[in-house]
Design an enzyme around this catalytic site. Structure first.
Site, PDB file in Angstrom:
ATOM      1  N   ARG A 242       0.844  -1.193   0.000  1.00 10.26           N
ATOM      2  CA  ARG A 242       0.000   0.000   0.000  1.00 10.26           C
ATOM      3  C   ARG A 242       0.883   1.248   0.000  1.00 10.26           C
ATOM      4  NH1 ARG A 242      -2.345  -3.701   3.581  1.00 10.26           N
ATOM      5  NH2 ARG A 242      -4.424  -4.408   2.922  1.00 10.26           N
ATOM      6  N   LYS A 269      -2.625  -1.742   7.683  1.00  4.06           N
ATOM      7  CA  LYS A 269      -4.072  -1.557   7.713  1.00  4.06           C
ATOM      8  C   LYS A 269      -4.717  -2.451   8.761  1.00  4.06           C
ATOM      9  CE  LYS A 269      -8.135  -1.692   4.673  1.00  4.06           C
ATOM     10  NZ  LYS A 269      -8.605  -1.930   3.279  1.00  4.06           N
ATOM     11  N   HIS A 333      -2.188   2.789  -6.203  1.00  3.30           N
ATOM     12  CA  HIS A 333      -2.746   1.627  -5.503  1.00  3.30           C
ATOM     13  C   HIS A 333      -3.016   0.481  -6.473  1.00  3.30           C
ATOM     14  CE1 HIS A 333      -4.592   0.027  -1.799  1.00  3.30           C
ATOM     15  NE2 HIS A 333      -5.390  -0.629  -2.629  1.00  3.30           N
ATOM     16  N   ARG A 336      -1.261  -3.080  -6.701  1.00  2.00           N
ATOM     17  CA  ARG A 336      -1.696  -4.236  -5.914  1.00  2.00           C
ATOM     18  C   ARG A 336      -2.641  -5.121  -6.734  1.00  2.00           C
ATOM     19  NH1 ARG A 336      -1.041  -4.512  -0.673  1.00  2.00           N
ATOM     20  NH2 ARG A 336      -3.143  -5.222  -0.127  1.00  2.00           N
ATOM     21  N   HIS A 360      -3.671  -9.421   3.234  1.00  2.00           N
ATOM     22  CA  HIS A 360      -5.106  -9.583   3.471  1.00  2.00           C
ATOM     23  C   HIS A 360      -5.240 -10.566   4.628  1.00  2.00           C
ATOM     24  CE1 HIS A 360      -6.108  -8.394  -0.966  1.00  2.00           C
ATOM     25  NE2 HIS A 360      -5.797  -7.366  -0.199  1.00  2.00           N
ATOM     26  N   TYR A 370       0.467 -14.698  14.773  1.00  3.34           N
ATOM     27  CA  TYR A 370       1.577 -15.626  14.831  1.00  3.34           C
ATOM     28  C   TYR A 370       2.053 -16.043  13.433  1.00  3.34           C
ATOM     29  CZ  TYR A 370       0.372 -16.058  19.761  1.00  3.34           C
ATOM     30  OH  TYR A 370       0.115 -15.788  21.074  1.00  3.34           O
TER      31      TYR A 370
END
Length: 397
Positions: A242, A269, A333, A336, A360, A370
């Site tokens: 991003r 994000k 953008h 992506r 995502h 983790y």
């Protein structure tokens, strides 16, 4: 004398072929089976000819009527060329000297010096592939909106809607040049507004066609305004992170030994740490940026005005605009979506690997916390292959 049936059956040969009707009227058929009505006559002991239109838009009957009109003007001692060219100065009106090909080449040569080498190459390639085979040998004054639209429909049939729009823009510039040079009265492209299928849009415009990706990368490589912005744009393409993450990237986040960029969760994000494996190309960009910013700023891509802040959020978009890409075609953008689309189409990496690199996150953030290095080896291989793919695409066409 010719008949409609005979004319319809005429096919193109290796060279232009003339088929005579009567009293100076003939039809000329090109190797691409385009058919042009001509009227040949003598004026002041010089052989001349004028164009009467394109078949089948102009039928045999209509061509004969136009021939008769021209003959009547000639009988009055006047040159039909002056009438049919509507007052343009012309010693010899030969439409073949003003075909779309010759006019576009003249326009290209007058503008080439102010373009980057990559942009000039792209313009030339689009004309040669998408336009010349269909309307290149037609005189510009005879080209109708439908002729341009039919050529662009073939581009759309390949699924290249963005290319079709960009090619339409190039054709429009050629015709506007022809208008300025008094070759045509108006630009037929202006009547095609809304006629093409809009490029697919998501939240952000993105280029996903393989050939257009190559053209985009050539434009970026040829960008010579600001090295800092060029590097930021390339970094955007190679990492497909991003823009906020790229703008705020700091030298302290780079591990050169492991060739990774660790983005702290507070910058992400989804508020989770994210690892970006750095390709060879990304490391080269960092090497280029080191003497520019490493000694004076914590940011890899600092503002041009002050080292205490990163580049503005519109910097990469502004660079794309200067390369000729509108906001409907490509955005910062959009890198992506470009990477996501092509990586899935390559069918070499599992969806979860691609999604993890896109950051995502899973809905279960406790589990996801983790997993910042999950699929790391696959992601590392994928990021290098993606960077190599972009470089190869730029050299392909």
């Amino acid at each position: 004398m010719l008949t409609e049936k005979e004319i319809k059956a005429l096919k193109g040969l290796e060279k232009n072929k003339k088929y005579f009707d009567a009293h100076g009227l003939y039809i000329e058929v090109t190797p691409k089976s385009r058919k042009y009505w001509r009227y040949k006559y003598r004026f002041k002991k010089k052989e001349k000819r004028i164009s009467l239109g394109v078949y089948p838009q102009i039928s045999l009957k209509e061509a004969r009527l136009k021939r008769n009109d021209a003959a009547a003007i000639l009988a009055e001692g006047k040159d039909p060329a002056l009438f049919f060219s509507k007052g343009r100065k012309a010693e010899v009106v030969s439409s073949e000297h003003n075909t779309f090909y010759t006019v576009s080449r003249e326009w290209f040569q007058k503008n080439e010096t102010r373009w980057s080498a990559s942009h000039a190459k792209d313009v030339k390639a689009r004309l040669e592939k998408n336009v010349y085979p269909f309307i290149g040998d037609i005189p510009v004054e005879e080209i109708q909106p439908i002729d341009v639209l039919n050529a662009l429909r073939k581009v759309e049939a390949r699924g290249s809607h963005e290319v079709a729009h960009r090619t339409l823009g190039i054709c429009g510039m050629v015709f506007r040049y022809a208008v300025a040079a008094c070759m045509v009265k108006s630009d037929p492209c202006r009547d095609l507004k809304g006629a093409l299928t809009p490029p697919k849009k998501g939240n952000y415009a993105a280029i996903t066609d393989h050939k257009e990706i190559g053209a985009l990368m050539r434009s970026i490589f040829g960008y010579n305004h600001t090295k800092l912005i060029k590097c930021a744009t390339l970094f955007s393409a190679y990492t497909f992170c991003r823009q906020k993450e790229i703008r705020n990237a700091k030298w302290s986040e780079i591990d050169f030994k492991e060739a990774i960029w660790v983005i702290p969760g507070e910058k992400m994000k989804m508020k989770l740490d994210h690892i970006v494996p750095l390709s060879r190309q990304c490391l080269e960009i960092l090497e280029q940026m080191a003497p520019i910013s490493k000694h004076c700023s914590e940011f890899i891509f600092p503002s041009i005005r002050t080292n205490s802040r990163p580049i503005s959020d519109g910097s990469v978009n502004i660079a794309l605009r200067s390369m000729g890409y509108s906001k409907e075609q490509m955005t910062a953008h959009g890198f992506r979506a470009m990477a996501s689309t092509r990586l899935y189409e390559m069918n070499r990496y599992r969806g979860e690997v691609i999604e993890r690199q896109l950051a995502h996150t899973e809905r279960n953030k406790v589990k996801a916390a983790y997993n910042r290095a999950e699929y790391f080896e696959e992601r590392k291989a994928m990021m290098q292959e993606w960077a190599d793919y972009l470089d190869a695409a730029a050299k392909e066409f």
